[in-house]
Design an enzyme around this catalytic site. Sequence first.
Site, PDB file in Angstrom:
ATOM      1  N   LYS A  32       0.723  -1.346   0.326  1.00 39.46           N
ATOM      2  CA  LYS A  32      -0.189   0.029  -0.272  1.00 39.46           C
ATOM      3  C   LYS A  32       0.474   1.043  -0.556  1.00 39.46           C
ATOM      4  O   LYS A  32       0.419   2.326  -0.661  1.00 39.46           O
ATOM      5  CB  LYS A  32      -0.393  -0.101   1.495  1.00 39.46           C
ATOM      6  CG  LYS A  32      -1.634   1.261   1.096  1.00 39.46           C
ATOM      7  CD  LYS A  32      -2.831   1.756   0.408  1.00 39.46           C
ATOM      8  CE  LYS A  32      -3.617   2.972   0.906  1.00 39.46           C
ATOM      9  NZ  LYS A  32      -4.449   3.344   0.025  1.00 39.46           N
ATOM     10  N   LYS A  69       0.519  12.519   5.310  1.00 36.74           N
ATOM     11  CA  LYS A  69       0.719  11.156   6.429  1.00 36.74           C
ATOM     12  C   LYS A  69       1.676   9.528   5.879  1.00 36.74           C
ATOM     13  O   LYS A  69       2.503   9.249   6.144  1.00 36.74           O
ATOM     14  CB  LYS A  69      -0.311  11.007   7.132  1.00 36.74           C
ATOM     15  CG  LYS A  69      -0.268   9.901   7.920  1.00 36.74           C
ATOM     16  CD  LYS A  69      -1.236   8.339   7.807  1.00 36.74           C
ATOM     17  CE  LYS A  69      -2.383   8.086   7.006  1.00 36.74           C
ATOM     18  NZ  LYS A  69      -2.921   6.732   6.475  1.00 36.74           N
TER      19      LYS A  69
END
Length: 297
Positions: free
Chosen positions: A170, A239
């Site tokens: 991911k 993030k």
Amino acid sequence: MKVGFIGLGAMGRHMARHLQEAGHHMTVHDIRREAATPFLESGADWADTPKGVAFASEIIFTSLPGPVDVEGVVLGPDGIADGITSGQVYLDLSTNSPVATRRLHKELAERGVEMLDVPVSGGVEGAEAGTLSMLVGGDEALYRRMLALLQQFGDKPFYCGPSGAGQVCKLVNNYLSLSIQPLLAEAFTIGIKAGVNPATIFNAVSRSTGDTPSMQRRYPTGLFKGNFAPGFTVNLGRKDLGLALEMAKDFDVPVQYGPISWKEYDETSKRDRGLLDIGAVALIQEERSGVEIRADL
Ligand code: NAD
């Protein structure tokens, strides 16, 4: 099946809704209690704490912003770990650090609890439509046991390997899909200043080798219209790029391009645009170049 769900935000509320519509009995929790209202109105139970969710559920999902939130919800006071017992399963749908994920996996395994990392891809539209890609890390036999449940909110499951492998894949994906946003904006401002309108540039690139889902998904209804309703927020993009850069550091990989992209997200966030969609990173380049990337296709 008794299913617990913690984190009913932009992504979680759709995934939890698919599970509820599939007929599972849901126990839900979020720090914003109002996020649970539609679930409670449809028969779900509320739990005041993650511990309460774990106590009431066979399978527990989290869809939380990042590593600090996940760690707090699982191992913090009144956390999942305080309410979970051997035989229960914990599935983290958040985009998280692989190192933190492996640590959590080990802590829970010592209590007889199995865990998979299941970060998802496909955006809020994918979550709403039930067409998410799910990149799974953990025990393969557990993945097979959980597959039917996961397919209730995503139709593209993919087993990546042992614990943390889903998060690694991911973060690699997001390193690419996020880094390309500032580059896209730069390329468009060059083209516009050189005399071609943005719609023509879009249509030309769409037919050529520079085409990318990041442009297709974010330009026609997003940047071209000046519409930055999230979506996937700049703060979450910052993030994820940060987590990918941390992963590079943890595994001693020299990087050049990611830090430049991260700075664009950081700067966008500092200019009070952190809660806008990631398409808003283009605004900095618009301001620098004095060109607006707006168009009717
Ligand atoms: P979000 O901020 O909309 O939702 C997070 C939810 O968690 C919120 O409802 C928040 O109130 C709740 N929450 C935060 N801390 C909590 C805590 N300590 N206890 C209980 N609830 C808490 O974020 P999102 O966009 O839904 O993203 C969720 C995760 O999915 C993130 O890890 C993100 O990176 C990932 N993701 C997002 C997208 C997207 O397009 N938005 C796409 C793929 C993956």
